[in-house]
Write a protein that holds these residues in place. Structure first.
Motif, PDB file in Angstrom:
ATOM      1  N   ARG A  74      76.371  42.045 -15.603  1.00  0.00           N
ATOM      2  CA  ARG A  74      76.081  40.797 -14.492  1.00  0.00           C
ATOM      3  C   ARG A  74      76.749  40.281 -14.832  1.00  0.00           C
ATOM      4  N   LYS A 134      67.755  43.229 -10.621  1.00  0.00           N
ATOM      5  CA  LYS A 134      66.742  43.816 -11.465  1.00  0.00           C
ATOM      6  C   LYS A 134      65.192  42.414 -10.735  1.00  0.00           C
ATOM      7  N   GLY A 135      64.626  43.951 -10.225  1.00  0.00           N
ATOM      8  CA  GLY A 135      63.646  43.462 -10.119  1.00  0.00           C
ATOM      9  C   GLY A 135      62.921  43.537  -8.820  1.00  0.00           C
ATOM     10  N   SER A 136      64.782  43.562  -7.665  1.00  0.00           N
ATOM     11  CA  SER A 136      64.163  43.175  -6.230  1.00  0.00           C
ATOM     12  C   SER A 136      64.882  44.625  -5.710  1.00  0.00           C
ATOM     13  N   LYS A 137      64.403  44.644  -4.257  1.00  0.00           N
ATOM     14  CA  LYS A 137      64.779  45.960  -3.365  1.00  0.00           C
ATOM     15  C   LYS A 137      66.205  45.901  -3.537  1.00  0.00           C
ATOM     16  N   GLU A 138      66.789  47.306  -3.401  1.00  0.00           N
ATOM     17  CA  GLU A 138      68.742  47.708  -2.606  1.00  0.00           C
ATOM     18  C   GLU A 138      68.284  46.886  -1.883  1.00  0.00           C
ATOM     19  N   GLU A 195      73.506  36.416  -6.308  1.00  0.00           N
ATOM     20  CA  GLU A 195      73.457  37.205  -7.858  1.00  0.00           C
ATOM     21  C   GLU A 195      73.106  35.737  -8.437  1.00  0.00           C
ATOM     22  N   ASP A 234      70.384  37.224 -12.797  1.00  0.00           N
ATOM     23  CA  ASP A 234      70.686  38.155 -12.873  1.00  0.00           C
ATOM     24  C   ASP A 234      71.193  40.020 -13.174  1.00  0.00           C
ATOM     25  N   THR A 294      71.831  46.223 -10.544  1.00  0.00           N
ATOM     26  CA  THR A 294      71.916  47.381 -10.786  1.00  0.00           C
ATOM     27  C   THR A 294      72.020  47.920 -10.011  1.00  0.00           C
TER      28      THR A 294
END
Length: 135
Positions: A64, A83-87, A98, A102, A105
């Motif tokens: 982070r 984290k929590g979102s699509k790449e 970011e 955030d 990842t």
């Protein structure tokens, strides 16, 4: 010690902080600092701008930034995700953001044969490392 590790440690020392980096098996990214600027109207905050050169196959560890990070792709193609979102796969001219909370990842060169380069500008607290590893 890899070039990426040395660069992160040098950046940490330059900012009065220390960032511990694990050994990376993938080719190392190279970070080139361009500017650091205290933000006079935001006491305790600074803006930092740098370029990251990702060789083919380069991969970031999970981390982070504790900062607002604005990414602009200059060359090649990179894959980014928090984290929590699509790449997402980004190409020249595309951007990525970011936030301070955030967890980054996914960060890698999308190509195993071509380098990638991107520009990052962060707004962060002074004295906070540019990057903190997350387990």
């Amino acid at each position: 010690m890899t070039r990426f590790q040395k660069t992160c440690i040098s950046l940490g020392l330059a900012f009065g902080t220390f960032v511990a980096m694990p050994a990376l098996a993938a080719p190392e990214a190279a970070v080139t600092m361009l500017m650091t600027k205290d933000l006079a109207d935001m006491p305790g905050k600074e803006a930092v701008t740098f370029v990251v050169d990702f060789p083919p196959g380069s991969v970031d560890p999970v981390h982070r930034h504790d900062a607002h990070a604005f990414v602009y792709v200059l060359e090649g193609s990179i894959v980014m995700g928090v984290k929590g979102s699509k790449e997402v796969t980004l190409t020249p001219g595309q951007t990525f953001y970011e936030g301070p909370a955030d967890i980054h990842t996914v960060g890698r060169n999308a190509s195993a044969t071509k380098p990638a380069k991107f520009l990052v500008t962060m707004v962060k607290d002074k004295g906070v490392p540019l990057l903190t590893l997350v387990k």
